[in-house]
Enzyme design. Structure first.
Site, PDB file in Angstrom:
ATOM      1  N   TYR A  44       3.016 -19.167   2.453  1.00 16.98           N
ATOM      2  CA  TYR A  44       1.772 -19.798   3.178  1.00 16.98           C
ATOM      3  C   TYR A  44       2.057 -19.567   4.598  1.00 16.98           C
ATOM      4  CZ  TYR A  44       0.918 -22.317  -1.026  1.00 16.98           C
ATOM      5  OH  TYR A  44       0.433 -22.597  -2.488  1.00 16.98           O
ATOM      6  N   ASN A  95      -9.790 -25.958   3.408  1.00 16.53           N
ATOM      7  CA  ASN A  95      -8.760 -25.578   2.296  1.00 16.53           C
ATOM      8  C   ASN A  95      -8.467 -26.842   1.498  1.00 16.53           C
ATOM      9  OD1 ASN A  95      -6.618 -24.573   1.033  1.00 16.53           O
ATOM     10  ND2 ASN A  95      -5.478 -23.953   2.982  1.00 16.53           N
ATOM     11  N   HIS A 101      -8.624 -26.732  -7.258  1.00 15.30           N
ATOM     12  CA  HIS A 101      -8.359 -26.333  -8.783  1.00 15.30           C
ATOM     13  C   HIS A 101      -8.679 -27.369  -9.690  1.00 15.30           C
ATOM     14  CE1 HIS A 101      -6.529 -22.820  -7.007  1.00 15.30           C
ATOM     15  NE2 HIS A 101      -5.485 -23.509  -6.407  1.00 15.30           N
ATOM     16  N   ASP A 108     -18.362 -32.203  -6.262  1.00 10.52           N
ATOM     17  CA  ASP A 108     -19.634 -33.130  -5.937  1.00 10.52           C
ATOM     18  C   ASP A 108     -19.713 -33.657  -4.806  1.00 10.52           C
ATOM     19  OD1 ASP A 108     -20.073 -33.114  -8.658  1.00 10.52           O
ATOM     20  OD2 ASP A 108     -19.153 -35.041  -9.233  1.00 10.52           O
ATOM     21  N   HIS A 121      -8.308 -20.160   2.252  1.00  6.34           N
ATOM     22  CA  HIS A 121      -6.956 -20.290   1.636  1.00  6.34           C
ATOM     23  C   HIS A 121      -6.109 -19.460   2.341  1.00  6.34           C
ATOM     24  CE1 HIS A 121      -8.551 -22.032  -2.207  1.00  6.34           C
ATOM     25  NE2 HIS A 121      -9.325 -21.249  -1.908  1.00  6.34           N
ATOM     26  N   LEU A 122      -4.872 -20.025   2.762  1.00  8.36           N
ATOM     27  CA  LEU A 122      -4.004 -19.133   3.566  1.00  8.36           C
ATOM     28  C   LEU A 122      -3.598 -17.673   2.464  1.00  8.36           C
ATOM     29  CD1 LEU A 122      -2.076 -22.248   4.456  1.00  8.36           C
ATOM     30  CD2 LEU A 122      -2.874 -20.601   6.019  1.00  8.36           C
ATOM     31  N   SER A 123      -3.137 -18.340   1.356  1.00 11.78           N
ATOM     32  CA  SER A 123      -2.849 -17.222   0.393  1.00 11.78           C
ATOM     33  C   SER A 123      -3.783 -16.603  -0.461  1.00 11.78           C
ATOM     34  CB  SER A 123      -1.855 -17.744  -0.886  1.00 11.78           C
ATOM     35  OG  SER A 123      -2.368 -18.541  -1.710  1.00 11.78           O
ATOM     36  N   ARG A 132      -4.430 -20.740 -10.708  1.00 11.06           N
ATOM     37  CA  ARG A 132      -5.109 -20.799  -9.286  1.00 11.06           C
ATOM     38  C   ARG A 132      -6.367 -19.921  -9.178  1.00 11.06           C
ATOM     39  NH1 ARG A 132      -0.989 -23.352  -6.177  1.00 11.06           N
ATOM     40  NH2 ARG A 132       1.178 -22.945  -7.112  1.00 11.06           N
TER      41      ARG A 132
HETATM   42  C1  DHK Z   1      -2.673 -23.759  -0.681  1.00  6.42           C
HETATM   43  C2  DHK Z   1      -2.291 -24.428  -1.663  1.00  6.42           C
HETATM   44  O1  DHK Z   1      -1.623 -25.669  -1.519  1.00  6.42           O
HETATM   45  C3  DHK Z   1      -2.607 -24.331  -3.201  1.00  6.42           C
HETATM   46  O2  DHK Z   1      -2.577 -25.373  -4.031  1.00  6.42           O
HETATM   47  C4  DHK Z   1      -3.426 -23.121  -3.420  1.00  6.42           C
HETATM   48  C5  DHK Z   1      -3.913 -22.876  -0.992  1.00  6.42           C
HETATM   49  C6  DHK Z   1      -3.541 -22.078  -2.354  1.00  6.42           C
HETATM   50  C7  DHK Z   1      -3.697 -21.818   0.109  1.00  6.42           C
HETATM   51  O3  DHK Z   1      -3.509 -20.385  -0.373  1.00  6.42           O
HETATM   52  O4  DHK Z   1      -4.082 -22.162   1.218  1.00  6.42           O
HETATM   53  O5  DHK Z   1      -3.589 -22.803  -4.733  1.00  6.42           O
END
Ligand code: DHK
EC number: 4.2.1.10
Length: 167
Positions: A44, A95, A101, A108, A121-123, A132
């Site tokens: 992250y 985010n 997930h 909704d 998403h960061l990743s 994921r």
């Molecule tokens: C951040 C999370 O905490 C994960 O649960 C997700 C997401 C990815 C991110 O990449 O910012 O799967």
């Protein structure tokens, strides 16, 4: 001066300016993102959530916009904030973290919005564990930015600004 009409921005006269000021972009972050910088930094990144906030504020300001930046570990709080965005935001960057997930309730809530929704998403979840790879939130998203670390948020702000017509 930029103003909103519906979800889009327009240049306007001083008289009109008084009545229709630009709403902020709301930026929501879900569970565990308060630990950004120390939580699995190899995935992250090392930026803290405060760093991300600063970067979002700067990006938005460069487009004549402001941000309301919030984080919660609680699903219901995030849903309340999504509902607030219905009337108070020109666009939403979210985010959802782990709730993306799992949370049909969050989906909704997002489906009630009539403004651009940028999932962020960061990743890059698509390149990680199987669980994921599916994100309920994506079903309500105008677009998705993932995999660029803290810059994902900045790119999401840029996308939101473009969608609402900011310069
Ligand atoms: C951040 C999370 O905490 C994960 O649960 C997700 C997401 C990815 C991110 O990449 O910012 O799967």
């Amino acid at each position: 001066m930029l103003v909103t009409r519906g979800n889009r921005l327009y240049k306007t006269s001083r008289n009109r300016r008084r009545s229709r000021m630009v709403k902020p972009i709301h930026v929501l972050s879900g569970p565990n993102l308060n630990l950004l910088g120390t939580r699995e930094p190899e995935i992250y990144g090392k930026d803290t959530l405060d760093d991300v906030r600063t970067r979002c504020e700067a990006r938005a300001a460069a487009r004549g916009l402001s941000v309301v930046f919030r984080q919660s570990n609680h699903e219901g709080v995030l849903i309340d904030w999504v509902q607030e965005a219905r009337t108070e935001a020109c666009a939403l960057v979210i985010n959802p973290a782990g709730y993306g997930h799992t949370s049909i309730a969050l989906l909704d809530a997002l489906k009630t919005l009539n403004i651009p929704v940028i999932e962020c998403h960061l990743s890059n979840p698509a390149a990680r564990e199987d669980f994921r790879r599916h994100t309920f939130v994506s079903l309500a998203a105008t677009g998705i930015v993932s995999g660029f670390g803290a810059a994902s948020y900045e790119l999401a702000i840029e996308a939101a600004a473009g969608l609402v017509g900011a310069n």
